[in-house]
Design a protein around this motif. Sequence first.
Motif, short mmCIF file in Angstrom:
data_model
loop_
_atom_site.label_atom_id
_atom_site.label_comp_id
_atom_site.label_asym_id
_atom_site.label_seq_id
_atom_site.Cartn_x
_atom_site.Cartn_y
_atom_site.Cartn_z
N THR A 103 -5.28 -6.35 4.73
CA THR A 103 -6.40 -6.84 3.93
C THR A 103 -5.99 -7.18 2.50
N THR A 140 0.81 -1.22 0.00
CA THR A 140 0.00 0.00 0.00
C THR A 140 0.85 1.27 0.00
N LEU A 171 -4.97 -1.73 6.82
CA LEU A 171 -5.23 -1.76 5.38
C LEU A 171 -4.30 -2.76 4.71
N GLU A 172 -3.05 -2.67 5.04
CA GLU A 172 -2.05 -3.58 4.46
C GLU A 172 -2.45 -5.04 4.71
N LEU A 223 -10.15 5.42 8.82
CA LEU A 223 -9.70 4.74 7.61
C LEU A 223 -10.83 4.72 6.58
N THR A 224 -12.06 4.51 7.08
CA THR A 224 -13.22 4.54 6.18
C THR A 224 -13.31 5.88 5.48
N LEU A 281 -13.13 -5.14 3.64
CA LEU A 281 -13.38 -3.69 3.67
C LEU A 281 -14.59 -3.39 4.54
N LEU A 332 -10.79 6.12 2.76
CA LEU A 332 -11.21 5.39 1.56
C LEU A 332 -12.30 6.17 0.83
N VAL A 357 -8.35 -6.72 -2.66
CA VAL A 357 -8.89 -6.69 -1.30
C VAL A 357 -10.33 -7.18 -1.37
N ILE A 405 -13.68 -3.15 8.00
CA ILE A 405 -13.00 -1.89 8.29
C ILE A 405 -14.00 -0.76 8.54
N ASP A 416 -3.85 2.26 11.29
CA ASP A 416 -4.80 2.10 10.19
C ASP A 416 -4.09 1.58 8.94
#
Lengths: 243, 243
Positions: B26, B3, B23-24, B120-121, B110, B124, B105, B113, B19
């Motif tokens: 997933t 990422t 993410l990483e 983090l949401t 997601l 995104l 992913v 998350i 965060d």
Amino acid sequence: MITDKFLLGRGRDLLSADDLQALEGTVSNVVEVASRTVLSRRGEPVYASTLLVDGFACRYMDDREGRRQLVALHVAGDFIDLHGFAMRVLDHDIVTIGPARLATVEHDRLARITETRPRLTRTLWFSTLLDAAMHREWIFRLGRLGAEGRVAHLFCEAEARLAMVGLVQDGRFAFPLTQADIGEACGLTGVHVNRTLRRLREEGLMTVSGGQATVLDRGRLCRLGEFDPIYLYNGNGWTPRLD
Amino acid sequence: MITDKFLLGRGRDLLSADDLQALEGTVSNVVEVASRTVLSRRGEPVYASTLLVDGFACRYMDDREGRRQLVALHVAGDFIDLHGFAMRVLDHDIVTIGPARLATVEHDRLARITETRPRLTRTLWFSTLLDAAMHREWIFRLGRLGAEGRVAHLFCEAEARLAMVGLVQDGRFAFPLTQADIGEACGLTGVHVNRTLRRLREEGLMTVSGGQATVLDRGRLCRLGEFDPIYLYNGNGWTPRLD
DNA sequence: CGCTGGGTTGACACTCTTCAAATTTCGTGG
DNA sequence: CCACGAAATTTGAAGAGTGTCAACCCAGCG
């Protein structure tokens, strides 16, 4: 409820009664504003988002010589400017076209929602993605259609969206954009819009005058504008994922 | 980390280490795919999103006669198809241009998350709004610029975005689009793109050949394309609201 | 009653497309 | 490594589609 028409009238289908109530609770009282009222300006930080309760608004960007390009048109039920919530600053201006009624939501209250209501958050997210889908359709319109197709496409989209919130009767609906506005939406001059509208009228496809539009032959108008309403994600099997 | 380049290289600025780690976690392993590999097709439900680790991809829609309009260009670090997460079905196709490296992913991850990591949401969400901002800029490009301006604008955007992930050296960067591709992005025919590129070359603004582009005079190129990179929200005071 | 903004029409210029053909580059199998 | 075919680039000539400029009309409104 003020949020009745949210998401083109299907807010109540996508949201639980509880979430809907929570959203309604964040919304201010309705205020009326005049035509051509600027709601948001490029580069200025925004601290609240606007729900367009009634009327029309558009987003636009001007070029160096001041010629304007509309990048979105908003109708009753649209959560204008939700983009401003996550971005804080917008890259374009927003103005009403015709008198409008608005309600506002403080961003702090939206922030609280994102922390406590994942499903409602996803619905709000989805509504901004609908804007993106419409943007893509506008790119297609400008890149691949001629003048007649572009104008036809614009009116097909307007008709479809207004129909979703019950504002179309027998193909007839309010449409306060001037011919110059239509040109700014379609990448054409006002003069050429005039000629194009005449052709569409002569072919019996549609008419506009006095702030009212009428779609006379939706089938042919859609064909001409290569319009397929599926990108509005209203029925036809395309529904968002919200679970 | 896979990422590393997320959000045009500034994922690590916007996200906490925690965060970023989430993410990483997933993201799948990286796979290589050939040029012109279709990643996603209009109308087909998607259950995973794609992170473009290296290479180029584009989103496009075809008209009735099969003529294509690109609606977005993606570079290394872009979370392609995050739109597919909230929408489940997309209104357009996605294809690689040149060989690419991808990670995926699963949407289920997601979804988890969005339930546990509001910040983090929001990041995104913000990244999909960046796509929308670029869409708007493309609408402006098509609606208000002539051939030279459109091509100039396209290359200015490409240069700016690639520079953010460290893929530009002395104005030089990989650019695997054919002249026909450029035409499909700019609403022009391949033939006219050819003539336009010649003019830009003769004026000493830029060159393209063999999958490599070079910006020779960025100032004049930006002026010609009416390009202001502020809509990419990278510095200059425009930053997302994520608190 | 005159002003103003939007709509309507005509003549002409210019940009871009279309069609066609030649040339160069690229990818692939021999 | 070369040869070949396919794809991409390049150029020319002619024609379609829009823009530009200018004038005029019309309705609403102070």
